[in-house]
Motif scaffolding. Structure first.
Motif, PDB file in Angstrom:
ATOM      1  N   MET A  18       0.878  -1.354  -0.085  1.00  0.00           N
ATOM      2  CA  MET A  18       0.059   0.168   0.009  1.00  0.00           C
ATOM      3  C   MET A  18       1.028   1.388  -0.073  1.00  0.00           C
ATOM      4  SD  MET A  18      -3.054  -0.887  -0.363  1.00  0.00           S
ATOM      5  CE  MET A  18      -2.742  -2.460  -1.194  1.00  0.00           C
ATOM      6  N   LEU A  19       2.267   1.073  -0.168  1.00  0.00           N
ATOM      7  CA  LEU A  19       3.087   2.243  -0.109  1.00  0.00           C
ATOM      8  C   LEU A  19       3.651   2.766  -1.494  1.00  0.00           C
ATOM      9  CD1 LEU A  19       4.939   1.738   3.376  1.00  0.00           C
ATOM     10  CD2 LEU A  19       2.725   3.326   2.772  1.00  0.00           C
ATOM     11  N   ALA A  69      -3.193   7.709  12.520  1.00  0.00           N
ATOM     12  CA  ALA A  69      -2.173   8.098  11.734  1.00  0.00           C
ATOM     13  C   ALA A  69      -1.457   7.045  11.127  1.00  0.00           C
ATOM     14  CB  ALA A  69      -1.258   9.161  12.810  1.00  0.00           C
ATOM     15  N   ARG A  70      -1.352   5.905  11.895  1.00  0.00           N
ATOM     16  CA  ARG A  70      -0.221   4.986  11.482  1.00  0.00           C
ATOM     17  C   ARG A  70      -0.684   3.767  10.468  1.00  0.00           C
ATOM     18  NH1 ARG A  70       3.114   4.551  17.143  1.00  0.00           N
ATOM     19  NH2 ARG A  70       3.871   6.727  17.105  1.00  0.00           N
ATOM     20  N   LEU A  71      -1.982   3.200  11.101  1.00  0.00           N
ATOM     21  CA  LEU A  71      -2.552   2.033  10.357  1.00  0.00           C
ATOM     22  C   LEU A  71      -3.789   2.416   9.673  1.00  0.00           C
ATOM     23  CD1 LEU A  71      -1.739  -0.477  13.245  1.00  0.00           C
ATOM     24  CD2 LEU A  71      -0.743  -0.249  11.127  1.00  0.00           C
ATOM     25  N   LEU A  72      -4.711   3.399  10.149  1.00  0.00           N
ATOM     26  CA  LEU A  72      -6.044   3.568   9.542  1.00  0.00           C
ATOM     27  C   LEU A  72      -5.891   3.985   8.082  1.00  0.00           C
ATOM     28  CD1 LEU A  72      -9.158   3.600   9.719  1.00  0.00           C
ATOM     29  CD2 LEU A  72      -8.823   5.969  10.688  1.00  0.00           C
ATOM     30  N   PRO A  73      -5.035   4.765   7.713  1.00  0.00           N
ATOM     31  CA  PRO A  73      -4.699   5.107   6.218  1.00  0.00           C
ATOM     32  C   PRO A  73      -4.593   3.960   5.332  1.00  0.00           C
ATOM     33  CG  PRO A  73      -3.403   6.726   7.530  1.00  0.00           C
ATOM     34  CD  PRO A  73      -3.755   5.625   8.462  1.00  0.00           C
ATOM     35  N   ILE A  74      -3.772   2.951   5.704  1.00  0.00           N
ATOM     36  CA  ILE A  74      -3.648   1.532   5.132  1.00  0.00           C
ATOM     37  C   ILE A  74      -4.750   0.805   5.036  1.00  0.00           C
ATOM     38  CG2 ILE A  74      -2.009  -0.453   5.092  1.00  0.00           C
ATOM     39  CD1 ILE A  74      -0.445   1.892   4.520  1.00  0.00           C
ATOM     40  N   LEU A  75      -5.512   0.662   6.161  1.00  0.00           N
ATOM     41  CA  LEU A  75      -6.640  -0.084   6.069  1.00  0.00           C
ATOM     42  C   LEU A  75      -7.679   0.492   4.972  1.00  0.00           C
ATOM     43  CD1 LEU A  75      -8.661  -1.429   9.133  1.00  0.00           C
ATOM     44  CD2 LEU A  75      -9.967  -0.082   7.337  1.00  0.00           C
ATOM     45  N   LEU A  76      -7.841   1.751   5.038  1.00  0.00           N
ATOM     46  CA  LEU A  76      -8.727   2.404   4.078  1.00  0.00           C
ATOM     47  C   LEU A  76      -8.304   2.233   2.727  1.00  0.00           C
ATOM     48  CD1 LEU A  76      -9.617   5.770   6.080  1.00  0.00           C
ATOM     49  CD2 LEU A  76     -10.949   3.686   5.886  1.00  0.00           C
ATOM     50  N   ARG A  77      -7.069   2.364   2.540  1.00  0.00           N
ATOM     51  CA  ARG A  77      -6.506   2.196   1.103  1.00  0.00           C
ATOM     52  C   ARG A  77      -6.765   0.705   0.530  1.00  0.00           C
ATOM     53  NH1 ARG A  77      -0.773   4.008  -1.458  1.00  0.00           N
ATOM     54  NH2 ARG A  77      -1.204   2.982  -3.511  1.00  0.00           N
ATOM     55  N   TYR A  78      -6.092  -0.140   1.515  1.00  0.00           N
ATOM     56  CA  TYR A  78      -6.413  -1.748   1.209  1.00  0.00           C
ATOM     57  C   TYR A  78      -7.780  -2.108   0.896  1.00  0.00           C
ATOM     58  CZ  TYR A  78      -5.223  -6.577   1.732  1.00  0.00           C
ATOM     59  OH  TYR A  78      -4.766  -7.795   1.558  1.00  0.00           O
ATOM     60  N   VAL A  79      -8.805  -1.415   1.560  1.00  0.00           N
ATOM     61  CA  VAL A  79     -10.358  -1.899   1.196  1.00  0.00           C
ATOM     62  C   VAL A  79     -10.589  -1.129  -0.196  1.00  0.00           C
ATOM     63  CG1 VAL A  79     -12.576  -1.314   2.220  1.00  0.00           C
ATOM     64  CG2 VAL A  79     -10.992  -1.947   3.570  1.00  0.00           C
ATOM     65  N   ARG A  80     -10.176   0.188  -0.318  1.00  0.00           N
ATOM     66  CA  ARG A  80     -10.383   0.929  -1.551  1.00  0.00           C
ATOM     67  C   ARG A  80      -9.910   0.146  -2.604  1.00  0.00           C
ATOM     68  NH1 ARG A  80      -8.918   5.139   0.236  1.00  0.00           N
ATOM     69  NH2 ARG A  80      -6.801   5.469  -0.802  1.00  0.00           N
ATOM     70  N   ARG A  86      -8.482  -3.224  -2.838  1.00  0.00           N
ATOM     71  CA  ARG A  86      -8.657  -4.714  -3.034  1.00  0.00           C
ATOM     72  C   ARG A  86     -10.262  -5.107  -2.712  1.00  0.00           C
ATOM     73  NH1 ARG A  86      -3.066  -7.678  -1.222  1.00  0.00           N
ATOM     74  NH2 ARG A  86      -1.698  -6.108  -2.513  1.00  0.00           N
ATOM     75  N   GLY A  87     -11.008  -4.247  -2.196  1.00  0.00           N
ATOM     76  CA  GLY A  87     -12.161  -4.643  -1.798  1.00  0.00           C
ATOM     77  C   GLY A  87     -12.443  -5.638  -0.798  1.00  0.00           C
ATOM     78  N   GLU A  88     -11.471  -5.749  -0.159  1.00  0.00           N
ATOM     79  CA  GLU A  88     -11.538  -6.544   1.297  1.00  0.00           C
ATOM     80  C   GLU A  88     -10.805  -5.948   2.497  1.00  0.00           C
ATOM     81  OE1 GLU A  88     -10.104 -10.124  -0.297  1.00  0.00           O
ATOM     82  OE2 GLU A  88      -7.752  -9.573   0.051  1.00  0.00           O
ATOM     83  N   LEU A  89     -11.123  -6.481   3.482  1.00  0.00           N
ATOM     84  CA  LEU A  89     -10.351  -6.036   4.804  1.00  0.00           C
ATOM     85  C   LEU A  89      -9.070  -6.578   5.015  1.00  0.00           C
ATOM     86  CD1 LEU A  89     -13.404  -6.205   7.197  1.00  0.00           C
ATOM     87  CD2 LEU A  89     -12.160  -4.181   6.603  1.00  0.00           C
ATOM     88  N   PRO A  90      -7.782  -5.642   5.287  1.00  0.00           N
ATOM     89  CA  PRO A  90      -6.524  -6.481   5.395  1.00  0.00           C
ATOM     90  C   PRO A  90      -6.780  -7.017   6.922  1.00  0.00           C
ATOM     91  CG  PRO A  90      -6.509  -3.988   6.038  1.00  0.00           C
ATOM     92  CD  PRO A  90      -7.919  -4.518   5.444  1.00  0.00           C
ATOM     93  N   PRO A  91      -6.593  -8.589   6.901  1.00  0.00           N
ATOM     94  CA  PRO A  91      -6.944  -9.207   7.852  1.00  0.00           C
ATOM     95  C   PRO A  91      -6.112  -9.032   9.298  1.00  0.00           C
ATOM     96  CG  PRO A  91      -5.732 -10.737   6.386  1.00  0.00           C
ATOM     97  CD  PRO A  91      -6.234  -9.374   5.705  1.00  0.00           C
ATOM     98  N   ARG A  92      -4.784  -8.511   9.124  1.00  0.00           N
ATOM     99  CA  ARG A  92      -3.904  -8.632  10.420  1.00  0.00           C
ATOM    100  C   ARG A  92      -4.293  -7.239  10.954  1.00  0.00           C
ATOM    101  NH1 ARG A  92      -2.113 -10.657   6.167  1.00  0.00           N
ATOM    102  NH2 ARG A  92      -1.505 -13.142   6.192  1.00  0.00           N
ATOM    103  N   ILE A  93      -4.216  -6.182  10.264  1.00  0.00           N
ATOM    104  CA  ILE A  93      -4.633  -4.780  10.757  1.00  0.00           C
ATOM    105  C   ILE A  93      -5.851  -4.774  11.345  1.00  0.00           C
ATOM    106  CG2 ILE A  93      -5.111  -2.314   9.885  1.00  0.00           C
ATOM    107  CD1 ILE A  93      -2.574  -2.696   7.912  1.00  0.00           C
ATOM    108  N   THR A  94      -6.767  -5.368  10.706  1.00  0.00           N
ATOM    109  CA  THR A  94      -8.124  -5.452  11.439  1.00  0.00           C
ATOM    110  C   THR A  94      -8.254  -6.081  12.501  1.00  0.00           C
ATOM    111  OG1 THR A  94      -9.129  -5.601   9.155  1.00  0.00           O
ATOM    112  CG2 THR A  94     -10.663  -6.087  10.741  1.00  0.00           C
ATOM    113  N   LEU A  95      -7.251  -7.302  12.757  1.00  0.00           N
ATOM    114  CA  LEU A  95      -7.294  -7.794  14.185  1.00  0.00           C
ATOM    115  C   LEU A  95      -6.619  -6.887  14.985  1.00  0.00           C
ATOM    116  CD1 LEU A  95      -7.344 -10.385  15.953  1.00  0.00           C
ATOM    117  CD2 LEU A  95      -5.288 -11.147  15.098  1.00  0.00           C
ATOM    118  N   ALA A  96      -5.609  -6.235  14.819  1.00  0.00           N
ATOM    119  CA  ALA A  96      -4.925  -5.340  15.658  1.00  0.00           C
ATOM    120  C   ALA A  96      -5.883  -4.208  15.991  1.00  0.00           C
ATOM    121  CB  ALA A  96      -3.714  -4.795  14.944  1.00  0.00           C
TER     122      ALA A  96
END
Length: 469
Positions: A327-328, A368-379, A381-391
């Protein structure tokens, strides 16, 4: 055992004294091991000739330790640098005094009178650079850090003096721009004259910056051993890794005004810090934030404990490789190399980096650190990032406060307490708090249900990390 004396200038009388050139908001572990240590490096080489005056930024509590030790403290560097083991102890004397605006507000404002004070640095945590509409110019002092800064700048302007180079170190995106934006908002609220607005823009330089050094802080549990090694007691001793990076986005003149790089320090002055920031915030700070609630809920205490646990370390590496790096927007090889170095720094056996110290203000850190990645991942790939979601689930679960001591702003804890009042509605209630997340997270498909499932697993101790490897 014979008691040893407290660190003071009687113990180390040869510590050089320099005039104050830097106003430093915040004197916590990080600033002592990062800013003040660097000031001393410049001073020892005859490149700067200036010390800092500390300002207590957002707390009324009186910190007496600095005065009791004549504003001296020991920085302990432990780790590997350029293939060599580093284990050093250095008394730092680059702080002259501490000003508490809550007890000596006029003394605080008088800092604006000193022409030699030309640089302002800060680290008030991610929760420090916030707009508080209830702050007013006639408050003594205003509660928020930006409001205190605005009052100081207005005093400087009123005296007809030149402005400051202002370099915040808080780990929020575009920290310098955000701080200036809030200062200008306060100036509008307080109906300060147009000349002040012009002076802000033309006589001051607000820099965005990025800091990188792991600073575990005081070596708890090793007080006696440390005192015997040093020959004195030091309640402000701070441990840090040898690695250091400071990226400052600003004009080239800063290199001369603040000659950190000339002192051999890893400091970059650049016109665009974006690549440096994204790499560090998401690949170093992001894994830190992810490991804290999961580690604490599992009974682990330090970053090293996490890295020595096979399931946890594999989980983190998978998160980095499969969810963060993709995602970077930087070359994959560069990101992989940096990530490998980060994991090695996490495994530093000489650094006891406690998870509870990293847990301070975890909500703003996650945003600041993980939510932007989660949002981009969903946008993308159309699915949730499993590990960030667990965290994320573990973080929300930890803010129930029954298994982990919460360390956050009272306003944030209040939001969670109200949401937890009805456990069945906790997830939708907390996800709807745009003040916490910037968006209504209920709008993310499947997030609420996934979080509910993970929290049930956490509640029943049924979580298996190997599922996420």
């Amino acid at each position: 055992m014979t008691s040893l004396p407290r660190l003071s200038r009687n113990i180390v009388p040869k510590v050089a004294a320099f005039p104050e050139k830097v106003i430093q908001f915040g004197g916590g572990n990080f600033m002592r091991a990062f800013i003040d240590w660097q000031l001393q490096k410049m001073n020892h080489q005859g490149l700067f000739g200036g010390n800092a005056v500390l300002v207590q930024p957002i707390s009324e509590e009186v910190n007496t330790k600095f005065a009791e030790q004549d504003y001296l403290f020991t920085v302990l560097l432990n780790g590997i640098e350029n293939g060599q083991t580093v284990d050093s102890a250095e008394v730092v004397g680059s702080v002259n005094r501490l000003v508490n605006p809550y007890m000596e507000y006029e003394t605080y404002l008088a800092l604006a009178d000193n022409d030699q004070l030309s640089i302002i640095v800060s680290n008030t945590t991610e929760a420090g650079i916030v707009y508080r509409p209830e702050d007013h110019l006639n408050d003594k002092p205003p509660a928020g850090f930006p409001a205190k800064l605005t009052a100081l700048l207005y005093r400087r302007y009123s005296l007809g003096k030149s402005g400051f180079t202002i370099i915040p170190c808080e780990l929020i995106d575009r920290n310098g721009e955000k701080l200036l934006e809030i200062v200008k908002k306060h100036a509008e609220d307080w109906m300060l004259d147009e000349g002040f607005h012009l002076w802000l823009d033309t006589q001051n330089t607000f820099c965005c910056s990025l800091v990188d050094r792991i600073v575990p802080g005081f070596p708890r549990g090793k007080e006696q051993e440390l005192a015997q090694r040093l020959g004195y007691e030091d309640q402000l001793a701070v441990t840090a890794e040898p690695y250091l990076l400071w990226v400052i986005e600003g004009p080239e003149i800063i290199k001369e005004q603040f000659p950190l790089a000339k002192a051999g320090l890893n400091v970059v002055v650049t016109s665009d810090m974006t690549p440096y920031r994204e790499r560090k915030v998401h690949l170093l700070n992001g894994p830190h934030t992810a490991m804290v609630p999961l580690g604490l809920l599992s009974g682990l205490e330090t970053v090293e404990d996490v890295m020595n646990d096979e399931a946890f370390s594999t989980f983190l590496q998978s998160m980095i490789e499969q969810e963060l790096i993709p995602m970077l927007d930087l070359p994959v090889e560069e990101l992989q190399s940096y990530a490998q170095a980060v994991l090695e720094r996490f495994r530093n056996p000489s650094i006891r980096h406690e998870l509870r110290s990293i847990s301070l203000n975890s909500i703003s850190k996650f945003k600041a650190r993980l939510l932007p990645i989660l949002l981009r991942y969903v946008r993308e790939r159309g699915e949730l990032p499993p590990r960030i979601t667990l965290a994320f689930a573990a973080l929300l679960y930890s803010y129930r406060g029954d298994r982990i001591v919460r360390q956050d702003e009272a306003s944030v804890l209040g939001v969670f307490d109200r949401a937890w009042a009805d456990p069945d509605q906790f997830i939708p209630r907390i996800l709807s708090q745009t003040a916490l997340w910037g968006v209504d997270l209920n709008e993310i498909p499947g997030l609420s249900a996934r979080l509910e499932g993970h929290m049930h697993e956490l509640d029943s101790s049924d979580l298996q990390l190997h599922q996420f490897v």
